[in-house]
Write a protein that holds these residues in place. Sequence first.
Motif, PDB file in Angstrom:
ATOM      1  N   GLU A   1       0.890  -1.238   0.108  1.00  0.00           N
ATOM      2  CA  GLU A   1      -0.115   0.047  -0.074  1.00  0.00           C
ATOM      3  C   GLU A   1       0.736   1.279  -0.145  1.00  0.00           C
ATOM      4  O   GLU A   1       0.294   2.285  -0.747  1.00  0.00           O
ATOM      5  N   THR A   2       1.763   1.274   0.850  1.00  0.00           N
ATOM      6  CA  THR A   2       2.778   2.418   0.890  1.00  0.00           C
ATOM      7  C   THR A   2       3.526   2.732  -0.392  1.00  0.00           C
ATOM      8  O   THR A   2       3.488   3.698  -0.900  1.00  0.00           O
ATOM      9  N   ASP A   3       3.901   1.597  -0.927  1.00  0.00           N
ATOM     10  CA  ASP A   3       4.671   1.676  -2.436  1.00  0.00           C
ATOM     11  C   ASP A   3       3.793   2.203  -3.352  1.00  0.00           C
ATOM     12  O   ASP A   3       4.064   2.988  -4.398  1.00  0.00           O
ATOM     13  N   ILE A   4       2.383   1.556  -3.408  1.00  0.00           N
ATOM     14  CA  ILE A   4       1.493   2.128  -4.391  1.00  0.00           C
ATOM     15  C   ILE A   4       1.309   3.400  -4.105  1.00  0.00           C
ATOM     16  O   ILE A   4       1.483   4.429  -5.311  1.00  0.00           O
ATOM     17  N   ASN A   5       0.865   4.257  -2.936  1.00  0.00           N
ATOM     18  CA  ASN A   5       0.728   5.441  -2.648  1.00  0.00           C
ATOM     19  C   ASN A   5       1.994   6.191  -3.208  1.00  0.00           C
ATOM     20  O   ASN A   5       1.703   7.430  -3.678  1.00  0.00           O
ATOM     21  N   ASN A   6       3.004   5.851  -2.848  1.00  0.00           N
ATOM     22  CA  ASN A   6       4.410   6.562  -3.043  1.00  0.00           C
ATOM     23  C   ASN A   6       4.501   6.871  -4.620  1.00  0.00           C
ATOM     24  O   ASN A   6       5.005   7.680  -5.292  1.00  0.00           O
ATOM     25  N   ALA A   7       4.478   5.638  -5.050  1.00  0.00           N
ATOM     26  CA  ALA A   7       4.505   5.616  -6.998  1.00  0.00           C
ATOM     27  C   ALA A   7       3.327   6.591  -7.575  1.00  0.00           C
ATOM     28  O   ALA A   7       3.653   7.265  -8.494  1.00  0.00           O
ATOM     29  N   ASN A   8       2.134   6.224  -6.900  1.00  0.00           N
ATOM     30  CA  ASN A   8       1.156   7.284  -7.494  1.00  0.00           C
ATOM     31  C   ASN A   8       1.189   8.735  -7.210  1.00  0.00           C
ATOM     32  O   ASN A   8       1.057   9.662  -8.045  1.00  0.00           O
ATOM     33  N   GLU A   9       2.002   9.198  -6.360  1.00  0.00           N
ATOM     34  CA  GLU A   9       2.179  10.443  -5.832  1.00  0.00           C
ATOM     35  C   GLU A   9       3.363  11.012  -6.823  1.00  0.00           C
ATOM     36  O   GLU A   9       3.289  12.078  -7.356  1.00  0.00           O
ATOM     37  N   ASN A  10       4.380  10.136  -7.102  1.00  0.00           N
ATOM     38  CA  ASN A  10       5.625  10.484  -7.703  1.00  0.00           C
ATOM     39  C   ASN A  10       5.031  10.718  -9.050  1.00  0.00           C
ATOM     40  O   ASN A  10       5.347  11.727  -9.895  1.00  0.00           O
ATOM     41  N   ILE A  11       4.405   9.730  -9.707  1.00  0.00           N
ATOM     42  CA  ILE A  11       3.539   9.746 -11.283  1.00  0.00           C
ATOM     43  C   ILE A  11       2.784  11.180 -11.234  1.00  0.00           C
ATOM     44  O   ILE A  11       2.934  11.661 -12.358  1.00  0.00           O
TER      45      ILE A  11
ATOM     46  N   VAL B   1       9.454   2.252 -15.542  1.00  0.00           N
ATOM     47  CA  VAL B   1       9.423   3.481 -15.207  1.00  0.00           C
ATOM     48  C   VAL B   1      10.033   3.441 -13.772  1.00  0.00           C
ATOM     49  O   VAL B   1       9.678   2.661 -12.861  1.00  0.00           O
ATOM     50  N   SER B   2      11.012   4.213 -13.509  1.00  0.00           N
ATOM     51  CA  SER B   2      11.972   4.234 -12.316  1.00  0.00           C
ATOM     52  C   SER B   2      11.319   4.460 -11.101  1.00  0.00           C
ATOM     53  O   SER B   2      11.504   3.687 -10.217  1.00  0.00           O
ATOM     54  N   HIS B   3      10.162   5.163 -11.248  1.00  0.00           N
ATOM     55  CA  HIS B   3       9.138   5.500 -10.039  1.00  0.00           C
ATOM     56  C   HIS B   3       8.378   4.242  -9.714  1.00  0.00           C
ATOM     57  O   HIS B   3       7.968   4.382  -8.514  1.00  0.00           O
ATOM     58  N   THR B   4       8.426   3.132 -10.390  1.00  0.00           N
ATOM     59  CA  THR B   4       7.557   1.946 -10.031  1.00  0.00           C
ATOM     60  C   THR B   4       8.477   1.003  -9.783  1.00  0.00           C
ATOM     61  O   THR B   4       7.828  -0.262  -9.440  1.00  0.00           O
ATOM     62  N   ASP B   5       9.708   0.730  -9.665  1.00  0.00           N
ATOM     63  CA  ASP B   5      10.610  -0.436  -9.570  1.00  0.00           C
ATOM     64  C   ASP B   5      10.436  -0.711  -8.247  1.00  0.00           C
ATOM     65  O   ASP B   5      10.230  -2.163  -8.160  1.00  0.00           O
ATOM     66  N   LYS B   6      10.243  -0.330  -7.068  1.00  0.00           N
ATOM     67  CA  LYS B   6      10.386  -0.550  -5.943  1.00  0.00           C
ATOM     68  C   LYS B   6       8.918  -1.399  -5.645  1.00  0.00           C
ATOM     69  O   LYS B   6       8.797  -2.543  -5.071  1.00  0.00           O
ATOM     70  N   LEU B   7       8.017  -0.600  -5.991  1.00  0.00           N
ATOM     71  CA  LEU B   7       6.349  -1.321  -6.155  1.00  0.00           C
ATOM     72  C   LEU B   7       6.295  -2.593  -6.671  1.00  0.00           C
ATOM     73  O   LEU B   7       6.041  -3.635  -6.181  1.00  0.00           O
ATOM     74  N   VAL B   8       7.060  -2.845  -8.046  1.00  0.00           N
ATOM     75  CA  VAL B   8       7.016  -4.074  -8.699  1.00  0.00           C
ATOM     76  C   VAL B   8       7.587  -4.957  -7.920  1.00  0.00           C
ATOM     77  O   VAL B   8       7.346  -6.238  -7.758  1.00  0.00           O
TER      78      VAL B   8
ATOM     79  N   ILE C   1      -2.355   1.337 -14.799  1.00  0.00           N
ATOM     80  CA  ILE C   1      -2.198   0.218 -14.110  1.00  0.00           C
ATOM     81  C   ILE C   1      -1.964   0.243 -12.301  1.00  0.00           C
ATOM     82  O   ILE C   1      -2.380  -0.675 -11.985  1.00  0.00           O
ATOM     83  N   LEU C   2      -1.477   1.453 -11.757  1.00  0.00           N
ATOM     84  CA  LEU C   2      -1.831   1.532 -10.353  1.00  0.00           C
ATOM     85  C   LEU C   2      -3.044   1.570  -9.942  1.00  0.00           C
ATOM     86  O   LEU C   2      -3.428   0.984  -8.862  1.00  0.00           O
ATOM     87  N   SER C   3      -3.843   2.137 -10.668  1.00  0.00           N
ATOM     88  CA  SER C   3      -5.276   2.234 -10.416  1.00  0.00           C
ATOM     89  C   SER C   3      -5.965   1.006 -10.397  1.00  0.00           C
ATOM     90  O   SER C   3      -6.737   0.593  -9.516  1.00  0.00           O
ATOM     91  N   ALA C   4      -5.615   0.178 -11.401  1.00  0.00           N
ATOM     92  CA  ALA C   4      -6.142  -1.221 -11.456  1.00  0.00           C
ATOM     93  C   ALA C   4      -5.549  -1.942 -10.223  1.00  0.00           C
ATOM     94  O   ALA C   4      -6.546  -3.039  -9.677  1.00  0.00           O
ATOM     95  N   MET C   5      -4.258  -1.964  -9.798  1.00  0.00           N
ATOM     96  CA  MET C   5      -3.813  -2.588  -8.614  1.00  0.00           C
ATOM     97  C   MET C   5      -4.473  -2.153  -7.568  1.00  0.00           C
ATOM     98  O   MET C   5      -5.085  -2.952  -6.660  1.00  0.00           O
ATOM     99  N   THR C   6      -4.964  -1.098  -7.388  1.00  0.00           N
ATOM    100  CA  THR C   6      -5.514  -0.494  -6.199  1.00  0.00           C
ATOM    101  C   THR C   6      -6.846  -1.038  -6.093  1.00  0.00           C
ATOM    102  O   THR C   6      -7.353  -1.403  -5.132  1.00  0.00           O
ATOM    103  N   ARG C   7      -7.561  -1.076  -7.286  1.00  0.00           N
ATOM    104  CA  ARG C   7      -9.046  -1.568  -7.345  1.00  0.00           C
ATOM    105  C   ARG C   7      -8.891  -3.031  -6.756  1.00  0.00           C
ATOM    106  O   ARG C   7      -9.809  -3.776  -6.086  1.00  0.00           O
ATOM    107  N   CYS C   8      -7.877  -3.871  -7.247  1.00  0.00           N
ATOM    108  CA  CYS C   8      -7.607  -5.183  -7.025  1.00  0.00           C
ATOM    109  C   CYS C   8      -7.552  -5.565  -5.393  1.00  0.00           C
ATOM    110  O   CYS C   8      -8.550  -6.244  -4.952  1.00  0.00           O
ATOM    111  N   TYR C   9      -6.802  -4.566  -4.844  1.00  0.00           N
ATOM    112  CA  TYR C   9      -6.358  -4.647  -3.220  1.00  0.00           C
ATOM    113  C   TYR C   9      -7.902  -4.296  -2.752  1.00  0.00           C
ATOM    114  O   TYR C   9      -8.363  -5.143  -1.715  1.00  0.00           O
ATOM    115  N   GLN C  10      -8.490  -3.453  -3.057  1.00  0.00           N
ATOM    116  CA  GLN C  10      -9.694  -2.883  -2.459  1.00  0.00           C
ATOM    117  C   GLN C  10     -10.967  -4.129  -2.694  1.00  0.00           C
ATOM    118  O   GLN C  10     -11.503  -4.138  -1.724  1.00  0.00           O
TER     119      GLN C  10
END
Length: 169
Positions: A38-48, A91-98, A151-160
Amino acid sequence: MPLLCISLLSLLLLPLSLSCHSQSRRKELREDYKTVVETDINNANENIANLLQNTSCPALKHKLHNCRVSTDRDFVSSLHLLSCKMKKLSVSHTDKLVRSLLNSLGCHCPVEKPTREPTVRLTKRTATRRRRRNQQKTRRETKKLCKSKAILSAMTRCYQMLNSMQMAS
């Protein structure tokens, strides 16, 4: 001889039983989501979002994979597919999340075939060509960021969906 055949058969079936789609369970995935993903998704979302400031993203040509949570295997498969799509965008901002998603799922993305080296032309580089190339590069980067955002939005929906199933049960 029959013992050899049984051994070979078990070696062939072993990878199927240990595939990433059969290892993860919903409870573990929920816990991983709450602690890391969740933290990684939020960070990636914010950076993007910061990088896409004042830029509107066009609708995607191809619809993203819908998340299915009917079984553990479907859920893991959906997230695995989205993670590999994200990784492919590089995309470098999503490496940690992946990395954290793939670790949580216990999966790896398939190795892609190496790309051929581009041929180098020995033509004179003009300022116009350079400018056009830079504009194309900027457009490509924006397109990648927009895809990443979707993709981040779709991932968030999956977890929701996964979390709402927990509430219902």
